[in-house]
Enzyme design. Structure first.
Site, PDB file in Angstrom:
ATOM      1  N   ASP A   5       0.144  -5.872   9.664  1.00 60.03           N
ATOM      2  CA  ASP A   5      -0.958  -4.982   9.294  1.00 60.03           C
ATOM      3  C   ASP A   5      -2.133  -5.854   8.848  1.00 60.03           C
ATOM      4  O   ASP A   5      -1.998  -6.662   7.934  1.00 60.03           O
ATOM      5  CB  ASP A   5      -0.527  -4.039   8.168  1.00 60.03           C
ATOM      6  N   LYS A  64     -12.889  -1.960   6.919  1.00 59.69           N
ATOM      7  CA  LYS A  64     -13.400  -2.788   5.818  1.00 59.69           C
ATOM      8  C   LYS A  64     -14.380  -3.826   6.335  1.00 59.69           C
ATOM      9  O   LYS A  64     -15.449  -3.993   5.780  1.00 59.69           O
ATOM     10  CB  LYS A  64     -12.244  -3.490   5.115  1.00 59.69           C
ATOM     11  N   TRP A 114       0.863  -1.186   0.000  1.00 58.00           N
ATOM     12  CA  TRP A 114       0.000   0.000   0.000  1.00 58.00           C
ATOM     13  C   TRP A 114       0.898   1.234   0.000  1.00 58.00           C
ATOM     14  O   TRP A 114       1.824   1.317   0.816  1.00 58.00           O
ATOM     15  CB  TRP A 114      -0.870  -0.050   1.259  1.00 58.00           C
TER      16      TRP A 114
END
Lengths: 402, 427
Positions: B234, B275, B153
């Site tokens: 993460d 999410k 990312w």
């Protein structure tokens, strides 16, 4: 197998003093204990207070169901103009000279302000004492320097304006003056219009920057526009400065973390550059600001009926605090408490900087179960009809026997 | 006597700050795509840029469980007072029990929680948790280097670098083979500077969607022990690999075991409910540090508070109250697990449909079926992605990543055809 520690440099940090006070309060079993420490407004019956305007906005929110999508990295789009109009008024907000981002309320706004000022070369932050305890750690956190000057005179219980003027006159270039717009925390002593005029004249030609911290807009006069006067006055002189705004207090949105950073940029070409850097800084720490609080603020500010209620809410809060201040003075006068106490009605906002010494404060806590901050700061909103006498009698007893 | 100076009489440089010392910051790429998409008048345009879920009608959703939790919250909530610097205590316990204890199914995790060896702080969602841990590691970790997978990312690197860590890539993905490059992955980790931090994506690797198998994790964890690397995990998409959040935390369960056995001293986990509860904009997430001792936990907890206080004082409560409401009500919890399963089910269906409609004579699309989560990493070149945008109004990042929730029954044929065309054109 033995493992070597990665974190050998670590030592436990002492608690923030106000957090320590709160912890002591929580652990105190006395049923008559009283909390007048942290800066949260309480209703006249001592209960938590949900602003009627916020209740109305929540009902709309419940009907509209806006969902929880990402907003934008500069904030909820409909929040930005409301935040700008609240501080600057509709006219200035429409002039296109404000670079604004939504922030994690007041602290987040100050942090983002310090970052953008650091990028522009402003790396020294001048703080008048006493002040909100977080300013200096915040500047140090990002590697900036700080300087302090005396803001408040304990003897006269008023602003030491000579010292303020002297600090500005003698400031080294690229100094940022953090000035609280109204309801000074912790002293409750605000600059007069004439004093603001002097400060504007002193700073206008100097290579320094003014950072307005406006955490209690409306709580001084009861009128949000009136309380924002110094900011609009500086704007009218064509100056560049920054404003750190929070809706924590004046909408009671504390934990929702609704606030904004405004940078006044006079040059049209520079404005998008400044804004892009504010967004970049925010992206590297948070990506997006929290949506819910911003939605409540934008609904309140853009719905005329609710906005009117908000105006009344704020006026009501200010009025209740003026009343409590007046009653403190009346009660202490009646008790013939030694000393002068009229500063309680001269000061504005949530806080009364009582002048109690550290020892007296400690006795208020240990003997009378009344929790104020170590510097003698009293949250006036923590007082009400039911506990005012108890508070004044304790103060009287402590002062008499010292 | 000097005339009283009007505003006009002042030199501009005196009143005006020198903002020109600041260069223009580049805009976020994903947002640029959203802007361009908005301006495109083609009725068939498709936005595959955003990392947020869309339903089969192309609309954002509110999870029904979240909606119910929020309704009850709005009715019962009487104040909005500050939570602690490190967030709400109930929220911290929920995160610990849900993830580390796997709701009473993980003995090693339970031991760590019981032994006061996990410090959790609520943060400004995933980005905030990454930032807090990056600032923390800069201050207290012996090594300042962090290895991140290539690719990762984009904001990972921005956040770590801005905090003062020195970010470097480790090999992860083979763009030619469209597959995990495991041989080079292990090799680059073996060559890493000892005691550095290594970023691991727990599941649904962003952007490739390609995860390690348990056997491959075992090899990586072995290297981590040998090189004394510090694992920073993460986990932004817990639940999006299998549809079940309890199944997507194999890596964490395994590390917990190694910690309990004394083989890995400490690690950190960044997670968010952005999410898997669709709480994107509410900014609800956490940082957890698994520590070496309860004494160290105390010190780390106090240091996290010291770090957060001058950044933003305390985190936002609305999202965490929703999470607390869901986890304190067994029916809502069941309902959330069902919602999540449905969302992931649709993503898998869309992935299959796209795969079926793609022309395999010119290009091997098998990697699509191996990738998991919100994205497919197509392997299409920058030129092909530009052609997709310019000729077909299909918008996505130029690295070839599609956010597949933008695909639905009414546009999948158009999309597959567009892809087939650009693959043919740029063969």
């Amino acid at each position: 197998m033995t493992v070597t520690t990665k974190f050998s440099k670590l030592e436990a940090e002492a608690l923030d003093p106000i957090i320590a006070t709160m912890a002591r309060y929580a652990a105190d079993p006395n049923p008559n204990k009283m909390d007048v420490s942290i800066g949260v407004y309480k209703a006249a019956d001592g209960s938590s207070f949900m602003f009627p305007s916020v209740k109305m906005a929540k009902e709309i929110y419940n009907k509209v169901e806006p969902g929880h999508n990402y907003t934008t990295m500069s904030g909820l789009p409909e929040f930005i103009p409301v935040a700008q109009q609240t501080v600057f008024g509709d006219k200035i907000a429409g002039e296109g000279k404000l670079a604004t981002i939504q922030t994690i309320s007041g602290t987040g706004s100050l942090h983002m302000a310090m970052l953008i000022l650091r990028s522009a070369g402003y790396t020294n932050f001048a703080v008048g004492t006493p002040a909100w305890s977080n300013y200096i750690p915040m500047a140090q956190h990002i590697g900036c320097t700080t300087s302090t000057y005396k803001y408040y005179d304990e003897e006269t219980k008023t602003i030491d304006f000579e010292s303020v003027v002297c600090a500005i006159e003698e400031a080294s270039p690229k100094t940022v003056f953090i000035l609280q717009t109204c309801c000074h925390n912790p002293t409750g002593a605000d600059l007069s219009k004439n004093q603001w005029k002097t400060i504007r004249d002193l700073t206008i030609n100097k290579d320094c920057m003014v950072l307005f911290d406006i955490a209690y807009q409306g709580f001084a006069s009861g009128d949000k526009d009136e309380d924002a006067w110094p900011i609009r006055y500086f704007y009218e002189a064509g100056m560049e400065f920054v404003v750190c705004q929070s809706f924590s207090k004046n909408l009671g949105l504390y934990g929702e973390r609704a606030g904004a950073l405004h940078v006044v940029v006079q040059d049209k070409d520079s404005l998008p550059i400044v804004h892009s850097n504010m967004v970049k800084n925010f992206r590297e720490e948070c990506s997006f600001g929290p949506a819910y609080g911003a939605r409540i603020v934008s609904t309140v500010g853009s719905t005329p009926e609710i906005k009117k209620v908000w105006d009344q809410d704020v006026a009501g809060v200010a009025e209740r605090m003026v009343t409590m201040r007046r009653r403190i003075l009346d009660t202490l006068t009646k008790l013939e408490t030694p000393g002068k106490w009229d500063h309680v009605i001269r000061q504005t906002g949530l806080f009364w900087f009582s002048g109690l010494t550290k020892e007296q404060t400690e006795r208020m806590i240990s003997e009378y179960h009344i929790y104020l901050t170590q510097n003698g700061r009293v949250n006036v909103a923590g007082l009400n009809d039911a506990n005012l006498d108890q508070f004044c009698k304790a103060l009287d007893a402590v002062v008499r026997s010292s | 006597m000097q005339p009283r100076m009007g505003v006009r009489g002042l030199s501009a440089s005196a009143r005006v700050a020198r903002w020109n010392e600041i260069p223009l910051a580049p805009p976020d790429k994903i947002l640029g795509i959203a802007e361009a998409f908005k301006e495109d008048s083609n009725p068939k345009k498709i936005n595959l840029g955003v990392g947020a879920y869309r339903n089969n009608e192309g609309k954002p959703i509110i999870f029904p469980s979240v909606k119910n939790a929020e309704r009850s919250l709005l009715e019962t909530e009487v104040e909005k007072e500050y939570t602690g610097i490190n967030g709400s205590k109930p929220f911290q316990s929920i995160v610990q029990n849900f993830i580390f204890n796997n709701s009473n199914k993980d003995a090693a995790g339970a031991k760590l929680i019981g032994g006061n060896r996990i410090v959790t702080a609520q943060t400004i969602s995933g980005t905030g948790s990454l930032r807090v841990i990056a600032d923390f590691l800069v201050r207290f970790n012996s090594a300042k280097k962090i290895y991140v997978p290539k690719p990762t990312w984009a904001n990972h690197i921005a956040v770590f670098t801005d905090a003062g860590l020195d970010a470097e890539f480790y090999a992860y993905y083979d763009n030619n083979a469209n597959d995990l490059d495991f041989a080079n992955l292990t090799k680059s980790l073996e060559d890493a500077d000892p005691e550095s931090v290594v970023l691991l994506h727990a599941c649904c690797h962003n952007p490739t969607g390609m995860d390690l198998t348990p056997e491959q994790w075992e090899v990586v964890l072995e290297i981590i022990q040998q090189k004394k690397l510090y694992p920073l995990i993460d986990m932004a998409y817990q639940g999006f690999a299998s549809g079940n959040p309890y199944k997507d935390i194999g890596l964490i369960r395994r590390i917990n075991q190694l910690v309990v056995e004394g083989k890995i001293p400490s690690y950190s986990l960044c997670q968010s409910f952005a999410k898997n509860m669709g709480l994107y904009g509410e900014r609800t997430g956490s940082i957890s540090i698994v520590t070496e001792s309860p004494e160290q936990s105390k010190a780390i907890d106090s240091q996290l508070k010291k770090l957060i206080r001058p950044m933003y004082s305390s985190p936002p409560i609305h999202g965490s109250k929703i999470v607390e409401t869901i986890f304190s009500n067994p029916e809502l919890l069941e309902s959330w697990l069902g919602d999540l399963d449905q969302v992931v089910g649709r993503l898998n269906t869309v992935r299959d449909k796209l795969y079926q409609k793609l022309d395999k004579t010119n290009y091997n699309w098998d990697h699509l079926t191996k990738q998991r989560g919100m994205f497919v990493y197509t392997g299409l070149s920058k030129e092909q992605m530009i052609a997709l945008r310019e000729k077909y109004s299909v918008y996505a990042t130029e690295d070839g990543r599609f956010s597949i929730s933008g695909i639905n029954d009414s546009n999948v044929d158009y999309l597959a055809n567009a892809i087939n065309e650009v693959v043919r054109d740029f063969k």
